[in-house]
Design an enzyme around this catalytic site. Sequence first.
Site, PDB file in Angstrom:
ATOM      1  N   THR A  60       0.858  -1.185   0.000  1.00  0.00           N
ATOM      2  CA  THR A  60       0.000   0.000   0.000  1.00  0.00           C
ATOM      3  C   THR A  60       0.899   1.241   0.000  1.00  0.00           C
ATOM      4  OG1 THR A  60      -0.078   0.484   2.383  1.00  0.00           O
ATOM      5  CG2 THR A  60      -1.519  -1.275   1.580  1.00  0.00           C
ATOM      6  N   VAL A  64      13.627   1.220  -1.657  1.00  0.00           N
ATOM      7  CA  VAL A  64      14.535   2.094  -2.405  1.00  0.00           C
ATOM      8  C   VAL A  64      15.189   1.259  -3.499  1.00  0.00           C
ATOM      9  CG1 VAL A  64      16.411   3.774  -2.260  1.00  0.00           C
ATOM     10  CG2 VAL A  64      15.118   3.204  -0.207  1.00  0.00           C
ATOM     11  N   LYS A  77      13.077   8.251   0.209  1.00  0.00           N
ATOM     12  CA  LYS A  77      14.129   7.277  -0.130  1.00  0.00           C
ATOM     13  C   LYS A  77      15.480   7.718   0.427  1.00  0.00           C
ATOM     14  CE  LYS A  77      11.943   5.484  -4.282  1.00  0.00           C
ATOM     15  NZ  LYS A  77      11.693   5.713  -5.700  1.00  0.00           N
ATOM     16  N   ALA A 112      13.757  -0.428  -5.776  1.00  0.00           N
ATOM     17  CA  ALA A 112      12.932  -1.581  -6.176  1.00  0.00           C
ATOM     18  C   ALA A 112      13.738  -2.880  -6.178  1.00  0.00           C
ATOM     19  CB  ALA A 112      12.304  -1.332  -7.555  1.00  0.00           C
ATOM     20  N   ASP A 150       8.742  11.636  -2.650  1.00  0.00           N
ATOM     21  CA  ASP A 150       9.162  10.243  -2.777  1.00  0.00           C
ATOM     22  C   ASP A 150      10.689  10.136  -2.642  1.00  0.00           C
ATOM     23  OD1 ASP A 150       8.754   7.388  -3.696  1.00  0.00           O
ATOM     24  OD2 ASP A 150       9.981   8.131  -5.342  1.00  0.00           O
ATOM     25  N   GLY A 187       8.774  -0.105 -11.250  1.00  0.00           N
ATOM     26  CA  GLY A 187       8.009  -1.096 -12.004  1.00  0.00           C
ATOM     27  C   GLY A 187       7.450  -2.133 -11.051  1.00  0.00           C
TER      28      GLY A 187
HETATM   29  N1  LIG Z   1       4.906   0.995  -8.634  1.00  0.00           N
HETATM   30  C1  LIG Z   1       6.224   0.914  -8.407  1.00  0.00           C
HETATM   31  O1  LIG Z   1       7.042   0.820  -9.335  1.00  0.00           O
HETATM   32  C2  LIG Z   1       6.750   0.910  -7.003  1.00  0.00           C
HETATM   33  C3  LIG Z   1       8.117   0.680  -6.784  1.00  0.00           C
HETATM   34  C4  LIG Z   1       8.594   0.628  -5.473  1.00  0.00           C
HETATM   35  C5  LIG Z   1       7.721   0.835  -4.427  1.00  0.00           C
HETATM   36  N2  LIG Z   1       6.399   1.098  -4.675  1.00  0.00           N
HETATM   37  C6  LIG Z   1       5.514   1.303  -3.538  1.00  0.00           C
HETATM   38  O2  LIG Z   1       4.577   0.237  -3.502  1.00  0.00           O
HETATM   39  C7  LIG Z   1       3.368   0.708  -2.885  1.00  0.00           C
HETATM   40  C8  LIG Z   1       2.177   0.369  -3.776  1.00  0.00           C
HETATM   41  O3  LIG Z   1       2.326   1.029  -5.023  1.00  0.00           O
HETATM   42  P1  LIG Z   1       1.268   0.765  -6.207  1.00  0.00           P
HETATM   43  O4  LIG Z   1       1.831   1.407  -7.398  1.00  0.00           O
HETATM   44  O5  LIG Z   1       0.905  -0.681  -6.223  1.00  0.00           O
HETATM   45  O6  LIG Z   1       0.003   1.595  -5.643  1.00  0.00           O
HETATM   46  P2  LIG Z   1      -1.548   1.421  -6.050  1.00  0.00           P
HETATM   47  O7  LIG Z   1      -1.663   0.814  -7.403  1.00  0.00           O
HETATM   48  O8  LIG Z   1      -2.219   2.713  -5.771  1.00  0.00           O
HETATM   49  O9  LIG Z   1      -2.083   0.341  -4.993  1.00  0.00           O
HETATM   50  C9  LIG Z   1      -2.191   0.621  -3.626  1.00  0.00           C
HETATM   51  C10 LIG Z   1      -3.057  -0.448  -3.011  1.00  0.00           C
HETATM   52  O10 LIG Z   1      -3.081  -0.264  -1.596  1.00  0.00           O
HETATM   53  C11 LIG Z   1      -4.439  -0.437  -1.160  1.00  0.00           C
HETATM   54  N3  LIG Z   1      -4.591   0.191   0.153  1.00  0.00           N
HETATM   55  C12 LIG Z   1      -4.472   1.496   0.493  1.00  0.00           C
HETATM   56  N4  LIG Z   1      -4.675   1.660   1.823  1.00  0.00           N
HETATM   57  C13 LIG Z   1      -4.897   0.412   2.320  1.00  0.00           C
HETATM   58  C14 LIG Z   1      -5.174  -0.085   3.606  1.00  0.00           C
HETATM   59  N5  LIG Z   1      -5.250   0.720   4.676  1.00  0.00           N
HETATM   60  N6  LIG Z   1      -5.336  -1.427   3.764  1.00  0.00           N
HETATM   61  C15 LIG Z   1      -5.261  -2.267   2.696  1.00  0.00           C
HETATM   62  N7  LIG Z   1      -5.013  -1.845   1.442  1.00  0.00           N
HETATM   63  C16 LIG Z   1      -4.837  -0.511   1.258  1.00  0.00           C
HETATM   64  C17 LIG Z   1      -5.266   0.174  -2.268  1.00  0.00           C
HETATM   65  O11 LIG Z   1      -6.598  -0.231  -2.176  1.00  0.00           O
HETATM   66  P3  LIG Z   1      -7.690   0.118  -3.319  1.00  0.00           P
HETATM   67  O12 LIG Z   1      -7.381  -0.816  -4.460  1.00  0.00           O
HETATM   68  O13 LIG Z   1      -8.981  -0.187  -2.659  1.00  0.00           O
HETATM   69  O14 LIG Z   1      -7.482   1.562  -3.647  1.00  0.00           O
HETATM   70  C18 LIG Z   1      -4.535  -0.391  -3.482  1.00  0.00           C
HETATM   71  O15 LIG Z   1      -4.971  -1.719  -3.751  1.00  0.00           O
HETATM   72  C19 LIG Z   1       3.540   2.223  -2.655  1.00  0.00           C
HETATM   73  O16 LIG Z   1       3.930   2.443  -1.320  1.00  0.00           O
HETATM   74  C20 LIG Z   1       4.694   2.576  -3.596  1.00  0.00           C
HETATM   75  O17 LIG Z   1       5.442   3.677  -3.130  1.00  0.00           O
HETATM   76  C21 LIG Z   1       5.894   1.111  -5.934  1.00  0.00           C
END
Ligand SMILES: NC(=O)c1ccc[n+]([C@@H]2O[C@H](COP(=O)([O-])OP(=O)(O)OC[C@H]3O[C@@H](n4cnc5c(N)ncnc54)[C@H](OP(=O)(O)O)[C@@H]3O)[C@@H](O)[C@H]2O)c1
Length: 329
Positions: A86, A140, A213, A142, A209, A311
């Site tokens: 999340t 940090v 990091k 990934a 962000d 990613g």
């Molecule tokens: N994308 C990347 O490349 C990447 C890389 C490294 C780290 N990250 C980190 O990974 C995390 C997720 O990123 P993402 O891109 O997957 O985000 P996302 O697509 O917005 O997904 C976030 C998910 O978290 C859920 N959520 C939010 N609050 C919650 C809670 N209290 N309890 C349970 N579920 C909850 C949301 O629910 P709903 O579906 O109901 O909205 C959604 O399913 C973030 O912290 C991000 O910084 C991402």
Amino acid sequence: MTRPAVGAALAPRPSCGSRHGGELFGRGASAAPTPARLALLGTGNVGSAVLERLQRLGDRFELVHVANTRQASGDFDAAGIVIDATASEAVAERHAEWLARGVHVVTACKLGQGGPLRRWRAIRDAAAAGGARYGDSATVGAGLPLLRTIRALRAGGDRIHGIAGVLSGSLAWLFDAYDGTRPFAACVRQAQAAGYTEPDPRDDLSGEDVRRKLLILARAAGFELESDAVRVESLAGASDDALRDRLAAARASGGRLAFVARLQDGVASARLEVLPPDDPLATGRGTDNRVALWSDRYAAQPLVIQGPGAGAAITAAALLDDAIAVSTR
Ligand SMILES: NC(=O)c1ccc[n+]([C@@H]2O[C@H](COP(=O)([O-])OP(=O)(O)OC[C@H]3O[C@@H](n4cnc5c(N)ncnc54)[C@H](OP(=O)(O)O)[C@@H]3O)[C@@H](O)[C@H]2O)c1
């Protein structure tokens, strides 16, 4: 990517058989190891990729709980490992509590260790006190070996002198893609559609962000900085004209634009810089993260670590690598 419904994610999976394909090798028959029980919080970009990748890991894990903000299935209390996919402050606030209860925590969310110093200390102390481990390699880079290298250098007796890095895969991609021929905002939309940005792209453009990091790296390096100790330039309000001018100036000097985080002698900052072509941070492409580390043994020439830093698929792989590590040590 098609996102599975939460309930469907917990439906019984067809058995993959034993990891030895049903045959017995080596030292004879032994009982299959008990699968580690996972709770997955978040089914967005990263959470969905975790669900997909879990299929490859056979019987190593048993998914006992899946939740997003709309639904939850299964029994959270049965989990031995919580995966935080999340971007939720409320979830991050509970990391220390779960660790104290003996539940391993594996996280892609930076708000645990990159948030308030109080929360970082609570997580560190809970992990040090109990039998539970904290997996943070997805926070940090990934999964690039950044945190583990800093920790290994310190464990080997080095002090960390400095860190400089292109830490945002999305900003790296944006300044690689932005050539001034179309609005910067159009590039941002493309990055968001590709899943490179934070759930809220303003977290990337504001520099928040990168702040988180850099805080995670700095704290791991021994500098217990408060969040506001990092001076951050926000690009959120930058006009297209201003960015085009900065791009033109960078090109005129033979350099390239990059959003660079720096820690030097405990002083931390993050801003848009012009990197000369021979700078160790100027070489990456696409979403590549590049990080230079100076320490006692790398005093004159930095150790440079580079690779894709954003990613869903690689982030999910890093999370599950951490889950394997915490469940087998
Ligand atoms: N994308 C990347 O490349 C990447 C890389 C490294 C780290 N990250 C980190 O990974 C995390 C997720 O990123 P993402 O891109 O997957 O985000 P996302 O697509 O917005 O997904 C976030 C998910 O978290 C859920 N959520 C939010 N609050 C919650 C809670 N209290 N309890 C349970 N579920 C909850 C949301 O629910 P709903 O579906 O109901 O909205 C959604 O399913 C973030 O912290 C991000 O910084 C991402």
